[in-house]
Design a protein around this motif. Structure first.
Motif, short mmCIF file in Angstrom:
data_model
loop_
_atom_site.label_atom_id
_atom_site.label_comp_id
_atom_site.label_asym_id
_atom_site.label_seq_id
_atom_site.Cartn_x
_atom_site.Cartn_y
_atom_site.Cartn_z
N CYS A 165 0.79 -1.19 0.03
CA CYS A 165 0.03 0.05 -0.05
C CYS A 165 0.81 1.28 0.16
N SER A 171 -5.71 1.99 8.96
CA SER A 171 -6.52 0.92 8.48
C SER A 171 -6.05 -0.32 8.74
N VAL A 174 -5.78 -4.35 4.76
CA VAL A 174 -5.73 -4.00 3.52
C VAL A 174 -4.87 -4.22 2.41
N CYS A 177 -3.77 -1.06 -1.70
CA CYS A 177 -4.56 0.40 -1.74
C CYS A 177 -3.66 1.50 -1.60
N GLY A 183 -9.80 2.08 6.29
CA GLY A 183 -10.14 0.94 5.44
C GLY A 183 -10.06 -0.24 6.47
N SER A 186 -10.11 -4.90 3.08
CA SER A 186 -10.42 -4.51 1.78
C SER A 186 -9.00 -4.50 0.77
N GLU A 187 -9.55 -4.43 -0.42
CA GLU A 187 -8.14 -4.54 -1.50
C GLU A 187 -8.34 -3.52 -2.82
N ARG A 199 -13.89 -3.96 -2.67
CA ARG A 199 -12.81 -4.43 -3.46
C ARG A 199 -12.82 -3.36 -4.66
N SER A 285 -12.61 -12.73 4.00
CA SER A 285 -11.61 -11.98 3.44
C SER A 285 -10.66 -12.86 2.90
#
Length: 556
Positions: A165, A171, A174, A177, A183, A186-187, A199, A285
């Motif tokens: 990231c 976050s 993740v 990102c 966040g 999530s990705e 996503r 996830s």
């Protein structure tokens, strides 16, 4: 069914589990030393591994090699020798100086505890970091601050399990990102703020369970949508007017959106678990995986079971925290990267045939070792010939089978940390009395570090603040702890048009944990078709939960 010796609950050891134990059982001197079925259930095994990983409890102390002031995960009053990171990785000391013969009249773990206390430890678990001193369990970091359990990041702050990231702040879990804030799970998101289980989304604010969307505000469960507010479609011009109304993003507007999101979510179905582009997998996830059971926060893993935060993991069971490169054919490991054919290891990176070892890197064929680097055929930090190693390793395995230690993870008593110093307390909180009952240590809370300066309440509008705020002291509105804003952090808030936080970093972290689904399953009826399903939503929760088949029919 087997009965867990810690919690007393029944747990199943399947024929495929037994096949796996046979597959990864070590061979010494042409004899296989079979791994027996575990004594603990999967949840208690997971708990024990977590109790060895202190991520966030940092202390100021002196390096025992140079005497300079350092930050460390080891409290200064504990009986451990601790070196600064550069010193520990240098050739200024030799871990083989602490080597010892194995004593067959004593248990393996009692002897390993003595070696653990004698060998110097690295102050923080980082590798290849630049301008990222205040991170831990981090690899390949640049310009990162208070990021834990992370790899391949740049310009990130206040996060956990952040992978590949850039410009990501506050976050949790993740991947891939950029330019994102708050966040969770999530990705591949870009320029998103306050997003969960999403996503491939971009330019969005306060979204959850959205995929391949952009330009959303306050939306839940959307797929391939654009210009939506509270799940309603608008023209581009109408949406831009709505977006403009949320700038600047002051706390009052954030609370408004959160309230509206809760109302919206209460009327819409939730999928039983978040599994994407995967085959024959259970968990949450899970991305691009195959044949993974009870897997959480995993990506590109195969044929594995009981794994978490474990991307690129193959034929492995009971494994947690092995980002970014994963493990192969390994069992009962924690905080390991690039292991193959290994068992019962903690913080061991890149090697094979490693057993019951701690803080060893780039090694092969070692048992009961601490702090080794680039070594082969070692037992209790003593080098042997290949033939001597295999003969002695077999005898030690036989001894551990007799003592009941073989195949089990290290006992709580071997952890250098108190239970409430580790992330076990984050995921599986217990009381001091409960910790002592299972053999874990406990550390009474110490006063938070004091910051000098008059307490300051930041303006609601980020545009009314300037860099002088970094010289001021703020008080967490939830815990009362004092904290400060660093310049890099302030610039990010300005760029993202978000208010200065009024919660301290730890409180923000704990609130993100609450947004992440639990690492376990419950049986529950699908609210649509009524069939039984395994889900990460417990039956006591009020969400409307659909099985995957019903959910996909609903959203597509």
């Amino acid at each position: 069914m087997n009965t867990c010796v810690q919690c007393g609950q029944s747990h199943e050891v399947t024929p495929s589990d037994l096949e796996f134990y046979d597959l990864v059982s070590p061979v010494f001197d042409s004899k296989k030393y079979e791994i027996p079925p575990p004594k603990l259930c999967p949840i208690c095994r997971h708990q024990r591994r977590l109790a060895f990983r202190n991520e966030r409890k940092l202390y100021q102390r002196r390096s025992d090699l140079s005497g300079k002031s350092i930050i460390s995960i080891y409290a200064p009053d504990q009986p451990f020798t601790v070196y600064d990171q550069e010193e520990w990785w240098s050739d200024k000391w030799n871990p083989l100086d602490h080597g010892k013969d194995f004593d067959f009249s004593r248990s393996f773990c009692d002897q390993l505890r003595e070696l653990y206390e004698a060998v110097p430890h690295v102050s923080l678990y980082n590798t290849n970091t630049e301008n990222s001193y205040y991170t831990n369990y981090a690899l390949n970091q640049k310009n990162c601050y208070l990021v834990f359990g992370a790899g391949n990041n740049e310009d990130c702050m206040f996060g956990k399990f952040i992978v590949q990231c850039k410009d990501v702040v506050d976050s949790l879990a993740v991947y891939l990102c950029e330019l994102c804030y708050e966040g969770v799970a999530s990705e591949r998101c870009f320029n998103c703020r306050y997003f969960v289980n999403s996503r491939g989304c971009a330019n969005s604010l306060m979204i959850e369970d959205c995929t391949s969307c952009q330009d959303l505000i306050g939306c839940f469960g959307l797929r391939a949508k654009q210009h939506c507010f509270l799940n309603k479609q608008y023209s581009k011009e109408e949406f831009e007017k709505i977006r403009k109304s949320f700038s600047p993003l002051i706390p009052e507007k954030i609370r408004f959106l959160k309230d509206k999101m809760e109302e919206l979510k209460s009327t819409l179905p939730h999928i039983q678990s978040h599994i994407y582009a995967s085959e024959n997998c259970t968990g949450d996830s899970v991305y691009n995986c195959k044949n993974c059971e009870n897997a959480f926060d995993c990506k590109e893993s195969e044929d594995s079971k009981n794994i978490a935060f474990a991307p690129k993991t193959i034929h492995t069971q009971d494994c947690i925290f092995c980002a970014p490169d994963g493990d192969r054919y390994s069992y009962n490991v924690c905080s390991t990267v690039g292991l193959e054919n290994s068992m019962a290891c903690f913080y061991v990176w890149n090697g094979n045939n490693i057993y019951y070892s701690i803080e060893c890197h780039h090694c092969h064929n070692i048992i009961g070792c601490v702090g080794l680097k680039n070594k082969n055929y070692c037992i209790f930090n003593r080098e042997y010939s290949k033939e001597e190693y295999h003969r002695l390793a077999g005898k030690i395995a036989e001894h551990m089978i007799g003592t009941g230690e073989w195949g089990e993870y290290f006992p709580y008593s071997l952890s250098p940390f108190a239970y409430n110093e580790t992330i076990a307390q984050e995921y599986m909180p217990i009381t001091k009395e409960e910790a002592e009952k299972i053999g874990a240590k406990w550390r009474d809370e110490e006063p938070a570090p004091a910051f000098k300066g008059k307490e300051f309440t930041p303006p609601a509008d980020i545009r009314e603040a300037d860099e002088s705020i970094c010289e001021k002291v703020m008080k967490c509105e939830a815990t009362g702890r004092k904290f400060k804003i660093i310049p890099q952090e302030f610039k990010f808030y300005k760029k993202m048009d978000i208010p200065i936080p009024t919660l301290c970093p730890d409180e923000r972290h704990f609130r993100r944990l609450a947004l992440h689904n639990a690492y376990r399953f419950w049986e529950r009826d699908c609210a649509k078709c009524g069939k039984k399903m395994n889900t990460v939503f417990s039956p006591e929760r009020q969400e409307i939960v659909y099985c995957e088949e019903c959910y996909l029919k609903e959203v597509y």
